[in-house]
Scaffold this motif. Structure first.
Motif, PDB file in Angstrom:
ATOM      1  N   CYS A 154     -11.771  -5.045  10.510  1.00  0.00           N
ATOM      2  CA  CYS A 154     -10.665  -4.316   9.867  1.00  0.00           C
ATOM      3  C   CYS A 154      -9.315  -4.994  10.120  1.00  0.00           C
ATOM      4  CB  CYS A 154     -10.598  -2.882  10.383  1.00  0.00           C
ATOM      5  SG  CYS A 154     -12.185  -2.032  10.463  1.00  0.00           S
ATOM      6  N   MET A 155      -9.236  -5.748  11.216  1.00  0.00           N
ATOM      7  CA  MET A 155      -7.937  -6.310  11.588  1.00  0.00           C
ATOM      8  C   MET A 155      -7.489  -7.440  10.656  1.00  0.00           C
ATOM      9  SD  MET A 155      -6.470  -6.261  15.138  1.00  0.00           S
ATOM     10  CE  MET A 155      -6.641  -7.769  16.027  1.00  0.00           C
ATOM     11  N   ALA A 156      -8.422  -7.957   9.846  1.00  0.00           N
ATOM     12  CA  ALA A 156      -8.038  -9.001   8.898  1.00  0.00           C
ATOM     13  C   ALA A 156      -6.926  -8.507   7.973  1.00  0.00           C
ATOM     14  CB  ALA A 156      -9.254  -9.427   8.078  1.00  0.00           C
ATOM     15  N   CYS A 157      -6.865  -7.219   7.729  1.00  0.00           N
ATOM     16  CA  CYS A 157      -5.898  -6.684   6.763  1.00  0.00           C
ATOM     17  C   CYS A 157      -4.933  -5.653   7.356  1.00  0.00           C
ATOM     18  CB  CYS A 157      -6.631  -6.020   5.606  1.00  0.00           C
ATOM     19  SG  CYS A 157      -7.784  -7.105   4.765  1.00  0.00           S
ATOM     20  N   HIS A 158      -5.210  -5.166   8.550  1.00  0.00           N
ATOM     21  CA  HIS A 158      -4.394  -4.070   9.099  1.00  0.00           C
ATOM     22  C   HIS A 158      -3.808  -4.435  10.454  1.00  0.00           C
ATOM     23  CE1 HIS A 158      -5.617  -1.031   6.143  1.00  0.00           C
ATOM     24  NE2 HIS A 158      -6.866  -1.396   6.296  1.00  0.00           N
ATOM     25  N   ARG A 159      -2.567  -4.040  10.678  1.00  0.00           N
ATOM     26  CA  ARG A 159      -1.952  -4.232  11.985  1.00  0.00           C
ATOM     27  C   ARG A 159      -2.251  -3.043  12.897  1.00  0.00           C
ATOM     28  NH1 ARG A 159       4.064  -6.848  10.856  1.00  0.00           N
ATOM     29  NH2 ARG A 159       3.285  -8.964  10.537  1.00  0.00           N
ATOM     30  N   ILE A 160      -2.559  -3.332  14.151  1.00  0.00           N
ATOM     31  CA  ILE A 160      -2.764  -2.262  15.129  1.00  0.00           C
ATOM     32  C   ILE A 160      -1.622  -2.210  16.138  1.00  0.00           C
ATOM     33  CG2 ILE A 160      -5.270  -2.139  14.864  1.00  0.00           C
ATOM     34  CD1 ILE A 160      -5.464  -3.825  17.459  1.00  0.00           C
ATOM     35  N   GLU A 161      -0.684  -3.131  15.979  1.00  0.00           N
ATOM     36  CA  GLU A 161       0.578  -3.106  16.737  1.00  0.00           C
ATOM     37  C   GLU A 161       1.576  -3.790  15.821  1.00  0.00           C
ATOM     38  OE1 GLU A 161       0.455  -5.252  20.478  1.00  0.00           O
ATOM     39  OE2 GLU A 161      -1.433  -4.252  20.985  1.00  0.00           O
ATOM     40  N   PRO A 162       2.890  -3.507  15.997  1.00  0.00           N
ATOM     41  CA  PRO A 162       3.850  -4.270  15.202  1.00  0.00           C
ATOM     42  C   PRO A 162       3.596  -5.766  15.467  1.00  0.00           C
ATOM     43  CG  PRO A 162       4.957  -2.511  16.420  1.00  0.00           C
ATOM     44  CD  PRO A 162       3.534  -2.535  16.901  1.00  0.00           C
ATOM     45  N   ASP A 163       3.518  -6.563  14.403  1.00  0.00           N
ATOM     46  CA  ASP A 163       3.295  -7.998  14.553  1.00  0.00           C
ATOM     47  C   ASP A 163       1.925  -8.396  15.073  1.00  0.00           C
ATOM     48  OD1 ASP A 163       5.719  -8.849  13.538  1.00  0.00           O
ATOM     49  OD2 ASP A 163       6.720  -8.504  15.455  1.00  0.00           O
ATOM     50  N   TYR A 164       0.928  -7.525  14.981  1.00  0.00           N
ATOM     51  CA  TYR A 164      -0.404  -7.922  15.436  1.00  0.00           C
ATOM     52  C   TYR A 164      -1.455  -7.395  14.474  1.00  0.00           C
ATOM     53  CZ  TYR A 164      -4.356  -8.619  18.638  1.00  0.00           C
ATOM     54  OH  TYR A 164      -5.542  -9.002  19.212  1.00  0.00           O
ATOM     55  N   GLY A 165      -1.981  -8.282  13.640  1.00  0.00           N
ATOM     56  CA  GLY A 165      -3.012  -7.912  12.673  1.00  0.00           C
ATOM     57  C   GLY A 165      -2.668  -8.420  11.280  1.00  0.00           C
ATOM     58  N   GLU A 182      -9.116  13.891   8.144  1.00  0.00           N
ATOM     59  CA  GLU A 182     -10.218  13.905   7.161  1.00  0.00           C
ATOM     60  C   GLU A 182      -9.991  12.837   6.080  1.00  0.00           C
ATOM     61  OE1 GLU A 182      -8.471  16.598   7.999  1.00  0.00           O
ATOM     62  OE2 GLU A 182      -9.940  17.758   9.163  1.00  0.00           O
ATOM     63  N   TYR A 183      -8.721  12.602   5.764  1.00  0.00           N
ATOM     64  CA  TYR A 183      -8.426  11.545   4.781  1.00  0.00           C
ATOM     65  C   TYR A 183      -8.777  10.180   5.365  1.00  0.00           C
ATOM     66  CZ  TYR A 183      -5.712   8.100   2.164  1.00  0.00           C
ATOM     67  OH  TYR A 183      -5.334   6.978   1.471  1.00  0.00           O
ATOM     68  N   ILE A 184      -8.413   9.951   6.615  1.00  0.00           N
ATOM     69  CA  ILE A 184      -8.734   8.673   7.262  1.00  0.00           C
ATOM     70  C   ILE A 184     -10.248   8.454   7.199  1.00  0.00           C
ATOM     71  CG2 ILE A 184      -8.737   7.407   9.453  1.00  0.00           C
ATOM     72  CD1 ILE A 184      -6.115   8.733  10.177  1.00  0.00           C
ATOM     73  N   ALA A 185     -11.002   9.489   7.573  1.00  0.00           N
ATOM     74  CA  ALA A 185     -12.468   9.373   7.580  1.00  0.00           C
ATOM     75  C   ALA A 185     -12.986   9.087   6.170  1.00  0.00           C
ATOM     76  CB  ALA A 185     -13.084  10.662   8.133  1.00  0.00           C
ATOM     77  N   SER A 186     -12.495   9.843   5.200  1.00  0.00           N
ATOM     78  CA  SER A 186     -12.991   9.717   3.834  1.00  0.00           C
ATOM     79  C   SER A 186     -12.639   8.349   3.237  1.00  0.00           C
ATOM     80  CB  SER A 186     -12.397  10.839   2.978  1.00  0.00           C
ATOM     81  OG  SER A 186     -12.825  10.719   1.649  1.00  0.00           O
ATOM     82  N   TYR A 187     -11.429   7.872   3.550  1.00  0.00           N
ATOM     83  CA  TYR A 187     -11.012   6.583   2.999  1.00  0.00           C
ATOM     84  C   TYR A 187     -11.855   5.448   3.579  1.00  0.00           C
ATOM     85  CZ  TYR A 187      -7.838   3.477   0.526  1.00  0.00           C
ATOM     86  OH  TYR A 187      -7.326   2.560  -0.363  1.00  0.00           O
ATOM     87  N   PRO A 196     -10.260   3.184  -7.158  1.00  0.00           N
ATOM     88  CA  PRO A 196     -11.441   2.424  -7.590  1.00  0.00           C
ATOM     89  C   PRO A 196     -11.305   0.901  -7.508  1.00  0.00           C
ATOM     90  CG  PRO A 196     -10.843   4.089  -9.224  1.00  0.00           C
ATOM     91  CD  PRO A 196      -9.824   4.181  -8.139  1.00  0.00           C
ATOM     92  N   LYS A 197     -10.094   0.364  -7.664  1.00  0.00           N
ATOM     93  CA  LYS A 197      -9.963  -1.095  -7.707  1.00  0.00           C
ATOM     94  C   LYS A 197      -9.377  -1.696  -6.427  1.00  0.00           C
ATOM     95  CE  LYS A 197     -11.704  -1.638 -11.684  1.00  0.00           C
ATOM     96  NZ  LYS A 197     -13.018  -2.286 -11.777  1.00  0.00           N
ATOM     97  N   ILE A 198      -9.203  -0.892  -5.388  1.00  0.00           N
ATOM     98  CA  ILE A 198      -8.538  -1.388  -4.183  1.00  0.00           C
ATOM     99  C   ILE A 198      -9.391  -2.462  -3.490  1.00  0.00           C
ATOM    100  CG2 ILE A 198      -9.465   0.308  -2.537  1.00  0.00           C
ATOM    101  CD1 ILE A 198      -5.780  -0.876  -2.776  1.00  0.00           C
ATOM    102  N   TRP A 199      -8.734  -3.423  -2.853  1.00  0.00           N
ATOM    103  CA  TRP A 199      -9.449  -4.564  -2.270  1.00  0.00           C
ATOM    104  C   TRP A 199      -9.969  -4.291  -0.855  1.00  0.00           C
ATOM    105  CZ3 TRP A 199      -4.299  -4.472  -3.624  1.00  0.00           C
ATOM    106  CH2 TRP A 199      -3.363  -4.542  -2.587  1.00  0.00           C
ATOM    107  N   MET A 200      -9.759  -3.116  -0.311  1.00  0.00           N
ATOM    108  CA  MET A 200     -10.419  -2.794   0.965  1.00  0.00           C
ATOM    109  C   MET A 200     -11.921  -2.652   0.695  1.00  0.00           C
ATOM    110  SD  MET A 200      -9.765   0.153   3.784  1.00  0.00           S
ATOM    111  CE  MET A 200     -11.112   0.969   4.640  1.00  0.00           C
ATOM    112  N   PRO A 201     -12.741  -3.433   1.416  1.00  0.00           N
ATOM    113  CA  PRO A 201     -14.186  -3.355   1.136  1.00  0.00           C
ATOM    114  C   PRO A 201     -14.812  -2.086   1.701  1.00  0.00           C
ATOM    115  CG  PRO A 201     -13.747  -4.887   2.959  1.00  0.00           C
ATOM    116  CD  PRO A 201     -12.404  -4.411   2.457  1.00  0.00           C
ATOM    117  N   ASN A 202     -15.857  -1.599   1.044  1.00  0.00           N
ATOM    118  CA  ASN A 202     -16.657  -0.523   1.624  1.00  0.00           C
ATOM    119  C   ASN A 202     -17.633  -1.182   2.598  1.00  0.00           C
ATOM    120  OD1 ASN A 202     -18.541   1.414   2.285  1.00  0.00           O
ATOM    121  ND2 ASN A 202     -18.520   2.374   0.262  1.00  0.00           N
ATOM    122  N   LYS A 203     -17.399  -0.956   3.890  1.00  0.00           N
ATOM    123  CA  LYS A 203     -18.236  -1.613   4.905  1.00  0.00           C
ATOM    124  C   LYS A 203     -19.421  -0.748   5.296  1.00  0.00           C
ATOM    125  CE  LYS A 203     -15.126  -5.036   6.313  1.00  0.00           C
ATOM    126  NZ  LYS A 203     -15.273  -6.371   6.878  1.00  0.00           N
TER     127      LYS A 203
END
Ligand code: HEC
Ligand code: HEC
Length: 228
Positions: A154-165, A182-187, A196-203
């Protein structure tokens, strides 16, 4: 009798409040945000999007966060929307081109409250939210990071600290503050069910790991708030 009248007046005032919020949304926000749906159906539409979709805001955000952020917006997507428009090749890896990023409009306290009230009424995706059940639990930071980064990438696309990720997705060190669990879980379960077209993969993340990720992201936000 007086009490009843008072209750009626209050209910009317609250409706007027949310109506006022909707007026602001339509006049000041709809040029960049989709308030009615549906989400982009083609890549072309996705890349032309000027701001995140808000038509399911009531299923997504924590209201208190909205009220605060609208008065004092901070950057969530390190490279803006759409990220490829705001990155340039750097020496080692891609870098953000800050000159191309503009600050977000901010609202007065009253307007922020009215807009947040109006946004929270937008709930077309309650069926997806109802499928998620968040269990109590904790996870160590190192275990959470292991799942997030090493196991699932997941870190390829998301930061888990400012300036890291990574840069192509929203930062997640405030996700617990911003978003309903619940939104976090569902997403995470199915990004394309939301967009439908977002580039986050369904892992195809397991139920157990979805719970772990929700607990991890909530712990990250807590830590970020405590200024660690
Ligand atoms: C010029 C285009 C533009 C206008 C006008 C605009 N926004 Fe935004 N908005 C954006 C962009 C771009 C982002 C993403 C910012 C980021 O990720 O750092 C954003 C982010 C947001 C977010 C956070 C969304 C998320 O999921 O991360 C909210 C809430 C929001 N805007 C509400 C509003 C409201 C309410 C108004 C009207 C008062 C408004 N915006 C006007 C472009 C705009
Ligand atoms: C290829 C890049 C990419 C990968 C890998 C990725 N994501 Fe995402 N993620 C995104 C994008 C893009 C969005 C939605 C962006 C938007 O709404 O503007 C997103 C949205 C999210 C959101 C909702 C955040 C918000 O502010 O609305 C969460 C939570 C999330 N991702 C978690 C994860 C987790 C957990 C993983 C690993 C299993 C992961 N992501 C892997 C790109 C990615």
């Amino acid at each position: 009798m007086k009490k009843v009248l008072f209750a009626m007046a209050l209910a009317l005032a609250q409706t007027a409040w949310a109506d006022g919020g909707m007026d602001i949304l339509k006049s000041q926000c709809s040029s960049c945000h989709n308030l009615t749906g549906p989400a982009p159906q083609t890549l072309k539409e996705l890349w032309a999007r000027k701001g995140p979709d808000l038509f399911y805001a009531g299923n997504k955000y924590r209201k208190e966060w909205l009220v605060q952020w609208l008065q004092n917006p901070t950057r969530i997507r390190p490279a803006g929307e759409f990220y490829e428009d705001h990155i340039k090749p750097g020496e080692k890896h891609d870098e953000i081109d800050p000159a191309t990023l503009k600050p977000h409009v901010s609202l007065s306290k009253d307007d922020a409250q009215a807009v947040a009230d109006a946004l929270m009424t937008l709930k077309p995706k309650s069926d997806l939210i109802a499928k998620e059940k968040i269990e109590e639990g904790t996870i160590s930071k190192s275990m959470g990071e292991m799942v997030f980064d090493k196991f699932l990438g997941c870190m390829a696309c998301h930061r888990i600290e400012p300036d890291y990720g990574g840069l192509s997705g929203p930062e997640l060190y405030t996700a617990g503050d911003r978003l309903q669990p619940e939104y976090i879980a569902s997403y995470i379960r199915s990004p394309q069910a939301w967009d439908p077209k977002i580039w986050m993969p369904n892992k195809h993340v397991s139920d157990m790991n979805i719970q772990k990720l929700v607990h991890y992201l909530e712990a990250l936000s807590q830590e970020n708030k405590n200024g660690k």
